[in-house]
Motif scaffolding. Structure first.
Motif, PDB file in Angstrom:
ATOM      1  N   PRO A 193      -4.890  63.670 -59.096  1.00 23.33           N
ATOM      2  CA  PRO A 193      -6.137  63.340 -58.393  1.00 23.33           C
ATOM      3  C   PRO A 193      -7.039  62.417 -59.208  1.00 23.33           C
ATOM      4  O   PRO A 193      -7.080  62.489 -60.441  1.00 23.33           O
ATOM      5  CB  PRO A 193      -6.782  64.710 -58.193  1.00 23.33           C
ATOM      6  CG  PRO A 193      -6.283  65.526 -59.344  1.00 23.33           C
ATOM      7  CD  PRO A 193      -4.892  65.030 -59.639  1.00 23.33           C
ATOM      8  N   LYS A 194      -7.746  61.551 -58.496  1.00 23.77           N
ATOM      9  CA  LYS A 194      -8.754  60.693 -59.101  1.00 23.77           C
ATOM     10  C   LYS A 194     -10.048  60.856 -58.314  1.00 23.77           C
ATOM     11  O   LYS A 194     -10.055  60.728 -57.088  1.00 23.77           O
ATOM     12  CB  LYS A 194      -8.303  59.231 -59.078  1.00 23.77           C
ATOM     13  CG  LYS A 194      -7.089  58.942 -59.947  1.00 23.77           C
ATOM     14  CD  LYS A 194      -6.721  57.469 -59.900  1.00 23.77           C
ATOM     15  CE  LYS A 194      -5.498  57.184 -60.782  1.00 23.77           C
ATOM     16  NZ  LYS A 194      -5.122  55.737 -60.739  1.00 23.77           N
ATOM     17  N   PHE A 195     -11.141  61.147 -59.011  1.00 26.18           N
ATOM     18  CA  PHE A 195     -12.413  61.432 -58.364  1.00 26.18           C
ATOM     19  C   PHE A 195     -13.268  60.164 -58.312  1.00 26.18           C
ATOM     20  O   PHE A 195     -13.423  59.456 -59.307  1.00 26.18           O
ATOM     21  CB  PHE A 195     -13.148  62.539 -59.113  1.00 26.18           C
ATOM     22  CG  PHE A 195     -12.418  63.856 -59.079  1.00 26.18           C
ATOM     23  CD1 PHE A 195     -12.694  64.786 -58.096  1.00 26.18           C
ATOM     24  CD2 PHE A 195     -11.450  64.150 -60.028  1.00 26.18           C
ATOM     25  CE1 PHE A 195     -12.026  66.002 -58.054  1.00 26.18           C
ATOM     26  CE2 PHE A 195     -10.779  65.358 -60.007  1.00 26.18           C
ATOM     27  CZ  PHE A 195     -11.059  66.282 -59.015  1.00 26.18           C
ATOM     28  N   HIS A 196     -13.831  59.903 -57.124  1.00 25.98           N
ATOM     29  CA  HIS A 196     -14.631  58.701 -56.914  1.00 25.98           C
ATOM     30  C   HIS A 196     -15.992  59.039 -56.318  1.00 25.98           C
ATOM     31  O   HIS A 196     -16.532  58.275 -55.525  1.00 25.98           O
ATOM     32  CB  HIS A 196     -13.891  57.734 -55.990  1.00 25.98           C
ATOM     33  CG  HIS A 196     -12.552  57.301 -56.495  1.00 25.98           C
ATOM     34  ND1 HIS A 196     -12.383  56.268 -57.387  1.00 25.98           N
ATOM     35  CD2 HIS A 196     -11.309  57.784 -56.241  1.00 25.98           C
ATOM     36  CE1 HIS A 196     -11.091  56.104 -57.659  1.00 25.98           C
ATOM     37  NE2 HIS A 196     -10.419  57.022 -56.978  1.00 25.98           N
ATOM     38  N   GLY A 197     -16.541  60.177 -56.677  1.00 25.26           N
ATOM     39  CA  GLY A 197     -17.869  60.558 -56.175  1.00 25.26           C
ATOM     40  C   GLY A 197     -17.821  61.117 -54.778  1.00 25.26           C
ATOM     41  O   GLY A 197     -17.795  62.330 -54.572  1.00 25.26           O
ATOM     42  N   VAL A 243     -12.006  61.929 -53.066  1.00 22.64           N
ATOM     43  CA  VAL A 243     -10.955  62.183 -54.056  1.00 22.64           C
ATOM     44  C   VAL A 243      -9.662  61.579 -53.526  1.00 22.64           C
ATOM     45  O   VAL A 243      -9.290  61.825 -52.377  1.00 22.64           O
ATOM     46  CB  VAL A 243     -10.747  63.701 -54.310  1.00 22.64           C
ATOM     47  CG1 VAL A 243      -9.616  63.913 -55.323  1.00 22.64           C
ATOM     48  CG2 VAL A 243     -12.030  64.345 -54.800  1.00 22.64           C
ATOM     49  N   GLU A 244      -9.020  60.778 -54.336  1.00 24.63           N
ATOM     50  CA  GLU A 244      -7.747  60.169 -53.954  1.00 24.63           C
ATOM     51  C   GLU A 244      -6.660  60.714 -54.869  1.00 24.63           C
ATOM     52  O   GLU A 244      -6.763  60.608 -56.082  1.00 24.63           O
ATOM     53  CB  GLU A 244      -7.822  58.645 -54.074  1.00 24.63           C
ATOM     54  CG  GLU A 244      -6.602  57.930 -53.530  1.00 24.63           C
ATOM     55  CD  GLU A 244      -6.768  56.416 -53.594  1.00 24.63           C
ATOM     56  OE1 GLU A 244      -7.036  55.800 -52.540  1.00 24.63           O
ATOM     57  OE2 GLU A 244      -6.624  55.870 -54.705  1.00 24.63           O
ATOM     58  N   PRO A 259       2.812  58.762 -49.471  1.00 22.37           N
ATOM     59  CA  PRO A 259       1.460  58.204 -49.363  1.00 22.37           C
ATOM     60  C   PRO A 259       0.479  59.001 -50.210  1.00 22.37           C
ATOM     61  O   PRO A 259       0.798  60.091 -50.695  1.00 22.37           O
ATOM     62  CB  PRO A 259       1.154  58.334 -47.870  1.00 22.37           C
ATOM     63  CG  PRO A 259       2.028  59.434 -47.389  1.00 22.37           C
ATOM     64  CD  PRO A 259       3.278  59.359 -48.210  1.00 22.37           C
ATOM     65  N   LYS A 260      -0.710  58.464 -50.399  1.00 22.19           N
ATOM     66  CA  LYS A 260      -1.748  59.141 -51.164  1.00 22.19           C
ATOM     67  C   LYS A 260      -2.535  60.082 -50.253  1.00 22.19           C
ATOM     68  O   LYS A 260      -2.670  59.832 -49.059  1.00 22.19           O
ATOM     69  CB  LYS A 260      -2.708  58.122 -51.784  1.00 22.19           C
ATOM     70  CG  LYS A 260      -2.066  57.136 -52.727  1.00 22.19           C
ATOM     71  CD  LYS A 260      -3.087  56.102 -53.182  1.00 22.19           C
ATOM     72  CE  LYS A 260      -2.455  55.030 -54.037  1.00 22.19           C
ATOM     73  NZ  LYS A 260      -3.449  53.999 -54.443  1.00 22.19           N
ATOM     74  N   LEU A 261      -3.064  61.127 -50.850  1.00 19.57           N
ATOM     75  CA  LEU A 261      -3.907  62.068 -50.115  1.00 19.57           C
ATOM     76  C   LEU A 261      -5.367  61.716 -50.377  1.00 19.57           C
ATOM     77  O   LEU A 261      -5.803  61.659 -51.530  1.00 19.57           O
ATOM     78  CB  LEU A 261      -3.622  63.500 -50.559  1.00 19.57           C
ATOM     79  CG  LEU A 261      -4.482  64.593 -49.925  1.00 19.57           C
ATOM     80  CD1 LEU A 261      -4.250  64.646 -48.420  1.00 19.57           C
ATOM     81  CD2 LEU A 261      -4.196  65.944 -50.556  1.00 19.57           C
ATOM     82  N   LEU A 262      -6.123  61.478 -49.309  1.00 21.85           N
ATOM     83  CA  LEU A 262      -7.533  61.108 -49.416  1.00 21.85           C
ATOM     84  C   LEU A 262      -8.400  62.217 -48.846  1.00 21.85           C
ATOM     85  O   LEU A 262      -8.256  62.606 -47.684  1.00 21.85           O
ATOM     86  CB  LEU A 262      -7.789  59.798 -48.658  1.00 21.85           C
ATOM     87  CG  LEU A 262      -9.232  59.295 -48.649  1.00 21.85           C
ATOM     88  CD1 LEU A 262      -9.670  58.873 -50.041  1.00 21.85           C
ATOM     89  CD2 LEU A 262      -9.392  58.141 -47.662  1.00 21.85           C
TER      90      LEU A 262
END
Length: 362
Positions: free
Chosen positions: A149-153, A156-157, A180-183
């Motif tokens: 996971p990557k957090f973008h405020g 989360v992607e 695919p990515k989970l958004l």
């Protein structure tokens, strides 16, 4: 002998990402207050992430796996694999999450001749391995799942690292693909969806596909909600053979570039609707590491909306996990390697997955 009450199985998620059973607490206030009184079970639905991975392979309304071998044309087989890959994209439930699998947890289910086995081969970082075989069709599926996971405020992607392979042994063809990515979006409109690019390729035939998963914009436009768009081409020339368009939760069509004709290759209602809950066929053969057994008390507590019982049971499992020493543990069903260049790779120890004690009723 294992107590039957310790094996709790629940229905797969519906096509709209919801469940026929409401697992949420009675009101939103209780869910918010749970953050301050440490009741995290309120934010789970009664299923392990390992089960969710498995369901995307063995829970189908029609048998897509048996269709993979039917065509004598390599191009038609490739389009069938594209349809199968799309079928593994499943709706999710916003606001609730599955359990994080514990180290060594397994999930073993059979659907007719398709036998599926998963194992949590690493806890930090979380890595899940899947092996499925259909001896009648001589088909094999291999997955290695490592979510990052990557957090973008405001969102989360999560990238799902790891190789996915589908092997048609009758034709000596191996198809490799990614996920695919989970958004997960919190603002302005909360939601969860699949996004990003998926590439499918077969080295033996030289055929490749590129599929882009789209979603609604952050301003609330629903034009691209669950839409996919892509193409099938031959790697030697890069000339497009087919165009792919549609929605993974509805229908996906294939347009022949040569003659302009279109046809439906995937219908989500046929594949993801009317899914049946697995049942225990042979209780004595269910392993102690089985997801439905490991999390049974937590799941039963959630189903009964007994949040105190569910939370206590979950804490006990997590405490036992923390006390285990991961460095000394060796997976039972997979050989696992990891390198900076290729990432995680999980190879099954056995060539065939045996029939499971948990089955999909026919």
């Amino acid at each position: 002998m294992q107590d039957e009450k310790r094996v709790v199985l629940t229905k797969p998620l519906l096509l709209d990402g919801e469940s026929s059973v409401d697992y949420r607490p009675a009101n939103l206030l209780k869910r918010i207050l749970s953050l301050f009184i440490n009741l995290p079970a309120m934010f789970n639905f009664p299923k392990s992430q390992l089960q969710c991975y498995g369901e995307s392979v063995y829970c189908t309304g029609n048998d897509l796996v048996s269709n993979l071998n039917k065509s004598e044309s390599s191009l038609e087989r490739f389009t069938s694999v594209v349809a199968w890959s799309i079928s593994t994209t499943r709706p999710l439930m916003f606001g609730l999450a599955p359990y994080n699998p514990i180290l060594g947890e397994t999930h073993h289910v059979s659907n007719a001749n398709l036998n599926v086995l998963l194992e949590q081969v690493s806890h930090h970082p979380p890595v899940s391995a899947l092996h499925a075989t259909d001896e009648n069709e001589n088909v094999e599926i291999l997955w290695c799942q490592h979510p990052v996971p990557k957090f973008h405020g405001a969102w989360v992607e999560t990238e799902v690292h790891g190789k996915r392979q589908l092997k048609l042994h009758n034709h000596r063809e191996t198809y490799e693909m990614n996920s695919p990515k989970l958004l997960i979006k919190f603002l302005p409109v909360p939601g969860v969806d699949w996004v990003g690019n998926v590439r499918i390729k077969c080295e033996e035939t030289g055929l490749e596909a590129e599929i882009c998963y789209r979603t609604n914009s952050f301003l609330g436009s629903w034009k691209n909600y669950r839409a996919i768009q892509g193409k099938i081409y031959h790697s030697s020339s890069s000339n497009t053979l087919y165009e792919i368009n549609g929605h993974w939760d509805r229908t996906v069509t294939l347009k022949d570039i040569n003659n302009g004709k279109s046809r439906v290759i995937y219908d989500a209602k046929e594949v993801i609707s009317g899914l049946k809950t697995p049942i225990v066929k042979d209780l004595q053969e269910v392993w102690k590491s089985e997801s439905a057994a490991v999390w049974s008390e937590v799941s039963q507590g959630i189903l009964n909306q007994n949040w105190e019982k569910a939370t206590e049971a979950k804490k006990a499992i997590e405490k036992k996990q923390r006390e285990s020493v991961e460095e000394t543990w060796v997976p039972k069903h997979f050989t696992v390697t990891c390198s900076m260049e290729t990432g995680w790779d999980c190879l099954p120890i056995h060539k065939k997955v045996p029939p499971a004690p948990i089955v999909i009723p026919r």
